[in-house]
Design an enzyme around this catalytic site. Structure first.
Site, PDB file in Angstrom:
ATOM      1  N   GLU A  78      -1.159  -1.370  -4.854  1.00  0.00           N
ATOM      2  CA  GLU A  78      -2.392  -0.639  -5.126  1.00  0.00           C
ATOM      3  C   GLU A  78      -2.117   0.447  -6.154  1.00  0.00           C
ATOM      4  O   GLU A  78      -1.126   1.175  -6.061  1.00  0.00           O
ATOM      5  CB  GLU A  78      -2.930  -0.018  -3.841  1.00  0.00           C
ATOM      6  CG  GLU A  78      -4.267   0.666  -4.027  1.00  0.00           C
ATOM      7  CD  GLU A  78      -4.874   1.160  -2.728  1.00  0.00           C
ATOM      8  OE1 GLU A  78      -5.607   2.156  -2.786  1.00  0.00           O
ATOM      9  OE2 GLU A  78      -4.612   0.559  -1.671  1.00  0.00           O
ATOM     10  N   ASP A 130       0.888  -1.165   0.000  1.00  0.00           N
ATOM     11  CA  ASP A 130       0.000   0.000   0.000  1.00  0.00           C
ATOM     12  C   ASP A 130       0.926   1.215   0.000  1.00  0.00           C
ATOM     13  O   ASP A 130       1.503   1.552   1.032  1.00  0.00           O
ATOM     14  CB  ASP A 130      -0.897  -0.013   1.236  1.00  0.00           C
ATOM     15  CG  ASP A 130      -1.808   1.200   1.297  1.00  0.00           C
ATOM     16  OD1 ASP A 130      -2.265   1.667   0.239  1.00  0.00           O
ATOM     17  OD2 ASP A 130      -2.056   1.691   2.421  1.00  0.00           O
ATOM     18  N   ASP A 174      -2.486   0.867   7.088  1.00  0.00           N
ATOM     19  CA  ASP A 174      -1.679   0.708   5.869  1.00  0.00           C
ATOM     20  C   ASP A 174      -1.218  -0.740   5.701  1.00  0.00           C
ATOM     21  O   ASP A 174      -1.169  -1.260   4.598  1.00  0.00           O
ATOM     22  CB  ASP A 174      -0.455   1.637   5.913  1.00  0.00           C
ATOM     23  CG  ASP A 174      -0.849   3.076   6.149  1.00  0.00           C
ATOM     24  OD1 ASP A 174      -1.250   3.743   5.187  1.00  0.00           O
ATOM     25  OD2 ASP A 174      -0.760   3.526   7.308  1.00  0.00           O
TER      26      ASP A 174
END
Length: 161
Positions: A67, A7, A140
């Site tokens: 991501e 992330d 996260d």
């Protein structure tokens, strides 16, 4: 299959290593790479690069998943996340890792079955899918685990096609 989910972020980059054996998922490790706000952007990106390289050498993932940038109204945040993504993609390429990229709706769909799921729903399903006692923290890291789960589910589907 061992996948390192990422992330991306400049202040905090979450990571999560998930192993899939058959159709069973297992969390191996998760955490965050953090950089101080008082450092220059170049130094922060260098720290992410160096720490991610160390993680890759230590954890030895088969693949990496990240991501994709989801543009919101804060252009400054989007630019810094894009810079962090670039460093992470470079790191993956230099370590000869196949890299899957997924949008937030794709990740939500893979983890919860609903592409517009709330963050708490995704975190709950990460906990359940990985048979964890509690929801991983910080957010996260939980998000990075969701990215890894998405990648593993997507890889499984593509192999069956």
């Amino acid at each position: 299959m061992l996948t390192l989910g990422i992330d991306p972020g400049t202040a905090t980059t979450g990571y999560g290593l998930v192993k899939m054996t058959g159709n069973q998922l297992k969390m191996i490790e998760y955490g965050c790479i953090k950089t101080a706000k008082d450092l220059s952007p170049a130094v922060r990106l260098q720290m992410i690069y160096k720490e991610l390289n160390v993680l890759i050498k230590k954890l030895k993932p088969d693949e990496l998943s990240i991501e994709q940038l989801f543009f919101n109204k804060n252009i400054t945040t989007a630019i810094s996340v894009a810079q962090a993504r670039g460093v992470i993609l470079l790191c993956a390429a230099q370590n000869d890792l196949l890299c899957g990229e997924y949008t937030p709706p794709q990740i939500k769909l893979a983890v919860t079955g609903y592409g517009k799921a709330e963050k708490k729903q995704v975190q709950y399903m990460v906990q359940k899918l990985l048979c964890l006692e509690k929801i991983p923290k910080p957010d996260d890291a939980a998000d990075a685990l969701a990215v890894a789960i998405c990648h593993l589910h997507s890889r499984t589907l593509s192999y069956r096609a």
